[in-house]
Motif scaffolding. Sequence first.
Motif, PDB file in Angstrom:
ATOM      1  N   GLU A  77     -75.428  82.724 -54.293  1.00  0.00           N
ATOM      2  CA  GLU A  77     -75.770  81.406 -54.553  1.00  0.00           C
ATOM      3  C   GLU A  77     -77.297  81.541 -55.445  1.00  0.00           C
ATOM      4  O   GLU A  77     -77.872  82.536 -54.943  1.00  0.00           O
ATOM      5  CB  GLU A  77     -75.739  80.360 -53.237  1.00  0.00           C
ATOM      6  N   ASP A  78     -77.789  80.515 -56.003  1.00  0.00           N
ATOM      7  CA  ASP A  78     -78.669  80.406 -56.686  1.00  0.00           C
ATOM      8  C   ASP A  78     -79.610  79.137 -56.137  1.00  0.00           C
ATOM      9  O   ASP A  78     -79.033  78.096 -56.432  1.00  0.00           O
ATOM     10  CB  ASP A  78     -78.575  80.268 -58.285  1.00  0.00           C
ATOM     11  N   PRO A  79     -80.825  79.312 -55.743  1.00  0.00           N
ATOM     12  CA  PRO A  79     -81.117  80.936 -55.166  1.00  0.00           C
ATOM     13  C   PRO A  79     -80.566  81.271 -53.673  1.00  0.00           C
ATOM     14  O   PRO A  79     -79.979  80.456 -53.229  1.00  0.00           O
ATOM     15  CB  PRO A  79     -82.671  80.352 -54.954  1.00  0.00           C
ATOM     16  N   PRO A  80     -80.651  82.703 -53.541  1.00  0.00           N
ATOM     17  CA  PRO A  80     -80.132  83.275 -52.529  1.00  0.00           C
ATOM     18  C   PRO A  80     -80.651  82.531 -51.351  1.00  0.00           C
ATOM     19  O   PRO A  80     -82.287  82.145 -51.104  1.00  0.00           O
ATOM     20  CB  PRO A  80     -80.579  84.758 -52.286  1.00  0.00           C
ATOM     21  N   GLY A  81     -79.751  82.058 -50.448  1.00  0.00           N
ATOM     22  CA  GLY A  81     -80.095  81.131 -49.156  1.00  0.00           C
ATOM     23  C   GLY A  81     -80.341  79.718 -49.558  1.00  0.00           C
ATOM     24  O   GLY A  81     -80.815  79.055 -48.765  1.00  0.00           O
ATOM     25  N   GLY A  82     -79.782  79.414 -50.640  1.00  0.00           N
ATOM     26  CA  GLY A  82     -79.939  77.951 -51.172  1.00  0.00           C
ATOM     27  C   GLY A  82     -79.008  76.848 -50.223  1.00  0.00           C
ATOM     28  O   GLY A  82     -79.106  75.878 -50.559  1.00  0.00           O
ATOM     29  N   GLY A  83     -78.423  77.489 -49.525  1.00  0.00           N
ATOM     30  CA  GLY A  83     -77.370  76.453 -48.621  1.00  0.00           C
ATOM     31  C   GLY A  83     -75.878  76.510 -49.038  1.00  0.00           C
ATOM     32  O   GLY A  83     -75.407  77.096 -49.980  1.00  0.00           O
ATOM     33  N   PRO A  84     -75.016  75.582 -48.106  1.00  0.00           N
ATOM     34  CA  PRO A  84     -73.876  75.973 -48.605  1.00  0.00           C
ATOM     35  C   PRO A  84     -73.373  75.165 -49.793  1.00  0.00           C
ATOM     36  O   PRO A  84     -72.130  75.488 -50.386  1.00  0.00           O
ATOM     37  CB  PRO A  84     -73.290  75.176 -47.319  1.00  0.00           C
ATOM     38  N   VAL A  85     -73.997  74.074 -50.423  1.00  0.00           N
ATOM     39  CA  VAL A  85     -73.906  73.376 -51.766  1.00  0.00           C
ATOM     40  C   VAL A  85     -73.973  74.541 -52.752  1.00  0.00           C
ATOM     41  O   VAL A  85     -72.998  74.501 -53.833  1.00  0.00           O
ATOM     42  CB  VAL A  85     -74.379  72.014 -51.763  1.00  0.00           C
ATOM     43  N   ALA A  86     -75.133  75.090 -52.635  1.00  0.00           N
ATOM     44  CA  ALA A  86     -75.352  75.950 -53.772  1.00  0.00           C
ATOM     45  C   ALA A  86     -74.144  77.117 -53.555  1.00  0.00           C
ATOM     46  O   ALA A  86     -73.853  77.622 -54.740  1.00  0.00           O
ATOM     47  CB  ALA A  86     -76.871  76.511 -53.687  1.00  0.00           C
ATOM     48  N   ALA A  87     -73.948  77.593 -52.421  1.00  0.00           N
ATOM     49  CA  ALA A  87     -72.881  78.551 -52.330  1.00  0.00           C
ATOM     50  C   ALA A  87     -71.446  78.360 -52.776  1.00  0.00           C
ATOM     51  O   ALA A  87     -70.814  78.992 -53.520  1.00  0.00           O
ATOM     52  CB  ALA A  87     -73.086  78.934 -51.008  1.00  0.00           C
ATOM     53  N   ALA A  88     -71.243  76.767 -52.417  1.00  0.00           N
ATOM     54  CA  ALA A  88     -70.153  76.405 -53.108  1.00  0.00           C
ATOM     55  C   ALA A  88     -69.992  76.472 -54.773  1.00  0.00           C
ATOM     56  O   ALA A  88     -68.789  76.939 -55.007  1.00  0.00           O
ATOM     57  CB  ALA A  88     -69.729  74.906 -52.713  1.00  0.00           C
ATOM     58  N   ALA A  89     -71.186  76.030 -55.245  1.00  0.00           N
ATOM     59  CA  ALA A  89     -71.140  75.913 -56.746  1.00  0.00           C
ATOM     60  C   ALA A  89     -71.004  77.563 -57.343  1.00  0.00           C
ATOM     61  O   ALA A  89     -70.460  77.675 -58.318  1.00  0.00           O
ATOM     62  CB  ALA A  89     -72.556  75.613 -57.040  1.00  0.00           C
ATOM     63  N   ALA A  90     -71.654  78.147 -56.750  1.00  0.00           N
ATOM     64  CA  ALA A  90     -71.666  79.861 -57.085  1.00  0.00           C
ATOM     65  C   ALA A  90     -70.178  80.342 -56.942  1.00  0.00           C
ATOM     66  O   ALA A  90     -69.484  80.988 -57.975  1.00  0.00           O
ATOM     67  CB  ALA A  90     -72.456  80.687 -56.192  1.00  0.00           C
ATOM     68  N   GLY A  91     -69.524  79.831 -55.745  1.00  0.00           N
ATOM     69  CA  GLY A  91     -68.052  80.504 -55.655  1.00  0.00           C
ATOM     70  C   GLY A  91     -67.100  79.786 -56.544  1.00  0.00           C
ATOM     71  O   GLY A  91     -66.149  80.428 -57.156  1.00  0.00           O
ATOM     72  N   LEU A  92     -67.219  78.645 -56.799  1.00  0.00           N
ATOM     73  CA  LEU A  92     -66.317  77.752 -57.600  1.00  0.00           C
ATOM     74  C   LEU A  92     -66.289  78.147 -58.960  1.00  0.00           C
ATOM     75  O   LEU A  92     -65.365  78.089 -59.814  1.00  0.00           O
ATOM     76  CB  LEU A  92     -66.609  76.160 -57.581  1.00  0.00           C
ATOM     77  N   ALA A  93     -67.667  78.621 -59.469  1.00  0.00           N
ATOM     78  CA  ALA A  93     -67.793  79.175 -60.893  1.00  0.00           C
ATOM     79  C   ALA A  93     -67.149  80.160 -61.222  1.00  0.00           C
ATOM     80  O   ALA A  93     -66.749  80.537 -62.390  1.00  0.00           O
ATOM     81  CB  ALA A  93     -69.166  79.530 -60.976  1.00  0.00           C
ATOM     82  N   LEU A  94     -66.487  80.979 -59.913  1.00  0.00           N
ATOM     83  CA  LEU A  94     -65.631  82.093 -60.383  1.00  0.00           C
ATOM     84  C   LEU A  94     -64.207  81.862 -60.458  1.00  0.00           C
ATOM     85  O   LEU A  94     -63.213  82.782 -60.699  1.00  0.00           O
ATOM     86  CB  LEU A  94     -65.855  83.368 -59.402  1.00  0.00           C
ATOM     87  N   LEU A  95     -63.710  80.430 -60.477  1.00  0.00           N
ATOM     88  CA  LEU A  95     -62.310  80.292 -60.211  1.00  0.00           C
ATOM     89  C   LEU A  95     -61.993  79.841 -61.611  1.00  0.00           C
ATOM     90  O   LEU A  95     -62.724  79.190 -62.331  1.00  0.00           O
ATOM     91  CB  LEU A  95     -62.006  79.023 -59.123  1.00  0.00           C
ATOM     92  N   ASP A  96     -60.569  80.057 -61.703  1.00  0.00           N
ATOM     93  CA  ASP A  96     -59.945  79.690 -63.221  1.00  0.00           C
ATOM     94  C   ASP A  96     -59.997  78.122 -63.335  1.00  0.00           C
ATOM     95  O   ASP A  96     -59.754  77.410 -62.146  1.00  0.00           O
ATOM     96  CB  ASP A  96     -58.710  80.361 -63.212  1.00  0.00           C
ATOM     97  N   PRO A  97     -60.272  77.345 -64.474  1.00  0.00           N
ATOM     98  CA  PRO A  97     -60.091  75.866 -64.490  1.00  0.00           C
ATOM     99  C   PRO A  97     -58.898  75.395 -63.885  1.00  0.00           C
ATOM    100  O   PRO A  97     -58.755  74.297 -63.737  1.00  0.00           O
ATOM    101  CB  PRO A  97     -60.368  75.702 -65.888  1.00  0.00           C
ATOM    102  N   ASP A  98     -57.673  76.190 -64.116  1.00  0.00           N
ATOM    103  CA  ASP A  98     -56.386  75.406 -63.830  1.00  0.00           C
ATOM    104  C   ASP A  98     -56.073  75.790 -62.376  1.00  0.00           C
ATOM    105  O   ASP A  98     -55.148  75.179 -61.836  1.00  0.00           O
ATOM    106  CB  ASP A  98     -55.232  76.191 -64.519  1.00  0.00           C
ATOM    107  N   THR A  99     -56.868  76.013 -61.570  1.00  0.00           N
ATOM    108  CA  THR A  99     -56.816  76.331 -60.014  1.00  0.00           C
ATOM    109  C   THR A  99     -56.838  74.870 -59.394  1.00  0.00           C
ATOM    110  O   THR A  99     -57.762  74.083 -59.692  1.00  0.00           O
ATOM    111  CB  THR A  99     -58.008  76.977 -59.345  1.00  0.00           C
TER     112      THR A  99
END
Length: 193
Positions: free
Chosen positions: A48-70
């Motif tokens: 996540e950006d920044p590291p330790g930025g919390g669950p919403v920042a982590a969700a954004a980082a993780g979702l960025a790796l998913l295909d748009p058609d997921t």
Amino acid sequence: MGGVDKPALPVGGRPMRDRVLAAVSDATPRVLVGPADAVPQGVRVTREDPPGGGPVAAAAAGLALLDPDTAFVALLAADLPLLTRVAVGELLTHLAPEGHPAATTSEQPPDGACFVDGDGRRQSLCGVWRLAALRAELDRLTVERGGSLAGASVRALLANLVVREVPWSGDGPPPWFDCDTDEDVRRAEEWAR
């Protein structure tokens, strides 16, 4: 817990994060957000950006790796050692329109489904979500917060979504049980036996 990497702590002989990843072993891809030394094969890792930025920042980082058609995504805390495939499957039945009572009514289909505990509190980091709805809310919240999701609350992220609250009716301990203390880890160990 004194800055320890909680998800790496073992419960039943396996790190908690590996137990969570096993509960979604049929998902493609599986994404882990946060520090990780050894992860199961096929798991994408990001930070996540920044590291330790919390669950919403982590969700954004993780979702960025998913295909748009997921279509769907499970948004799960990494310290849920009692989560099972059965529990995740239960949540998914509340999003899939086939055979669900909402499919034959005028009720708006849910954007997500998460467990609720015995006191009616949503366990939002033990849920499944429509990816498009979750991304739209991340975009909204990013704009509202001037471009930074660091420290944003999960409640703010999900505030505008239609959420189906699912009481746990399965056997065994609640799948949303998270380990925030050493006592929680001991309790999870007892349940995991």
